[in-house]
Design a protein around this motif. Structure first.
Motif, short mmCIF file in Angstrom:
data_model
loop_
_atom_site.label_atom_id
_atom_site.label_comp_id
_atom_site.label_asym_id
_atom_site.label_seq_id
_atom_site.Cartn_x
_atom_site.Cartn_y
_atom_site.Cartn_z
N LEU A 86 0.75 -1.12 -0.11
CA LEU A 86 0.11 -0.04 0.03
C LEU A 86 0.84 1.31 -0.11
O LEU A 86 0.64 2.15 -0.69
N ARG A 87 1.99 1.23 0.67
CA ARG A 87 2.65 2.46 0.83
C ARG A 87 3.40 2.70 -0.63
O ARG A 87 3.35 3.63 -1.18
N ASP A 88 3.89 1.55 -1.01
CA ASP A 88 4.54 1.64 -2.56
C ASP A 88 3.29 2.27 -3.49
O ASP A 88 3.78 3.05 -4.32
N SER A 89 2.04 1.65 -3.49
CA SER A 89 1.00 2.12 -4.44
C SER A 89 0.78 3.62 -4.07
O SER A 89 0.53 4.27 -5.11
N ILE A 90 0.66 4.03 -2.74
CA ILE A 90 0.53 5.47 -2.62
C ILE A 90 1.54 6.49 -3.19
O ILE A 90 1.20 7.22 -4.06
N ARG A 91 2.68 5.97 -2.97
CA ARG A 91 3.83 6.89 -3.68
C ARG A 91 3.95 6.70 -5.17
O ARG A 91 4.28 7.63 -5.83
N THR A 92 3.62 5.60 -5.50
CA THR A 92 3.54 5.47 -7.08
C THR A 92 2.15 6.06 -7.85
O THR A 92 2.55 6.86 -8.77
N HIS A 93 1.17 5.87 -7.22
CA HIS A 93 -0.18 6.50 -7.86
C HIS A 93 -0.73 7.84 -7.51
O HIS A 93 -1.42 8.36 -8.24
N LEU A 94 -0.32 8.29 -6.31
CA LEU A 94 -0.75 9.73 -5.82
C LEU A 94 -0.14 10.50 -6.00
O LEU A 94 -0.57 11.78 -5.41
N TRP A 95 1.34 10.63 -6.05
CA TRP A 95 2.00 11.62 -6.21
C TRP A 95 2.04 12.40 -7.39
O TRP A 95 1.73 12.07 -8.66
N LEU A 96 1.84 13.98 -7.42
CA LEU A 96 1.65 14.75 -8.21
C LEU A 96 2.99 15.53 -8.33
O LEU A 96 3.27 16.39 -7.81
N GLY A 97 3.73 15.04 -9.36
CA GLY A 97 5.13 15.41 -9.43
C GLY A 97 5.15 16.89 -10.02
O GLY A 97 6.04 17.62 -9.50
N ASP A 98 4.08 17.25 -10.75
CA ASP A 98 4.13 18.50 -11.22
C ASP A 98 3.77 19.67 -10.20
O ASP A 98 3.99 20.89 -10.50
N LYS A 99 3.06 19.14 -9.08
CA LYS A 99 2.52 19.96 -8.15
C LYS A 99 3.51 20.03 -6.80
O LYS A 99 3.47 20.88 -5.97
N GLY A 100 4.28 18.81 -6.79
CA GLY A 100 5.11 18.82 -5.50
C GLY A 100 4.36 18.40 -4.25
O GLY A 100 4.78 18.34 -3.23
N LEU A 143 -5.85 11.65 -11.36
CA LEU A 143 -5.69 12.33 -10.09
C LEU A 143 -6.11 13.95 -9.97
O LEU A 143 -5.87 14.90 -11.02
N MET A 144 -6.61 14.38 -9.03
CA MET A 144 -7.27 15.63 -8.82
C MET A 144 -6.01 16.57 -8.48
O MET A 144 -5.22 15.96 -7.48
N GLY A 145 -6.04 17.55 -8.71
CA GLY A 145 -4.77 18.63 -8.50
C GLY A 145 -4.88 19.13 -7.16
O GLY A 145 -3.90 19.99 -6.70
N ASN A 146 -5.85 18.76 -6.34
CA ASN A 146 -5.91 19.25 -4.74
C ASN A 146 -5.14 18.57 -3.94
O ASN A 146 -4.96 17.39 -3.95
N PHE A 147 -4.87 19.22 -2.98
CA PHE A 147 -4.04 18.51 -1.81
C PHE A 147 -5.03 18.50 -0.67
O PHE A 147 -5.93 19.17 -0.62
N GLU A 148 -4.81 17.62 0.18
CA GLU A 148 -5.57 17.49 1.57
C GLU A 148 -4.53 17.51 2.65
O GLU A 148 -3.46 16.77 2.90
N GLY A 149 -4.85 18.37 3.69
CA GLY A 149 -3.95 18.78 4.43
C GLY A 149 -3.82 17.45 5.30
O GLY A 149 -2.56 17.13 5.91
#
Length: 145
Positions: free
Chosen positions: A56-70, A82-88
């Motif tokens: 699950l950790r690896d999947s989160i890192r791979t699939h939910l990271w928005l590289g263009d947003k950081g 992926l939505m471009g929003n972040f959640e605090g």
């Protein structure tokens, strides 16, 4: 808080993948492994929980990271976009629970999430909900925790 198209659409919400929910599941698997170890359970049981946490950790890192947003996306929608929003909360959980350990990504999260005078918004940028009259639609939408 979801965009207006999800209002009263549990079928659509159920097809999304939220960062904070997945981060909490990761934590649950990690805690289950530690509890199993503490209770003297078979190593196989412990390893199953640990393997689930790692996958699950690896999947989160791979699939939910928005590289263009950081930072990490709040939600992967029903079309795996992926939505471009972040959640605090989600960003905090990936940092506090050790899901994200890459120093460059950690710094990127700190550099790129919206920080306001009194803290992080629950969700940023806000969804356009001007046509919604239901208070629940606004609860997470840009509010501070």
């Amino acid at each position: 808080g979801y965009p207006a198209k999800y209002h009263h659409r549990g079928d659509l919400v159920g097809m999304t993948k939220a960062l904070s929910t997945n981060a909490l599941y990761h934590s649950g698997y990690s805690i289950a492994a530690a509890m199993a170890r503490e209770l003297g359970k078979d190593e196989e049981v412990i390893q199953q929980y640990e393997a689930r946490a790692i996958r699950l950790r690896d999947s989160i890192r791979t699939h939910l990271w928005l590289g263009d947003k950081g930072y990490y996306s709040y939600v992967m929608d029903e079309n795996n976009t992926l939505m471009g929003n972040f959640e605090g909360l989600g960003e905090a959980l990936v940092l506090l629970d050790g899901i994200e350990t890459d120093p460059a990504r950690v710094q990127s999260i700190f550099d790129n999430v919206e920080q306001q005078r009194y803290g992080l918004p629950c969700l940023w940028p806000r969804f356009d909900l001007k046509d919604s009259r239901h208070i629940a639609q606004y609860y997470h939408n840009g509010r501070l925790w």
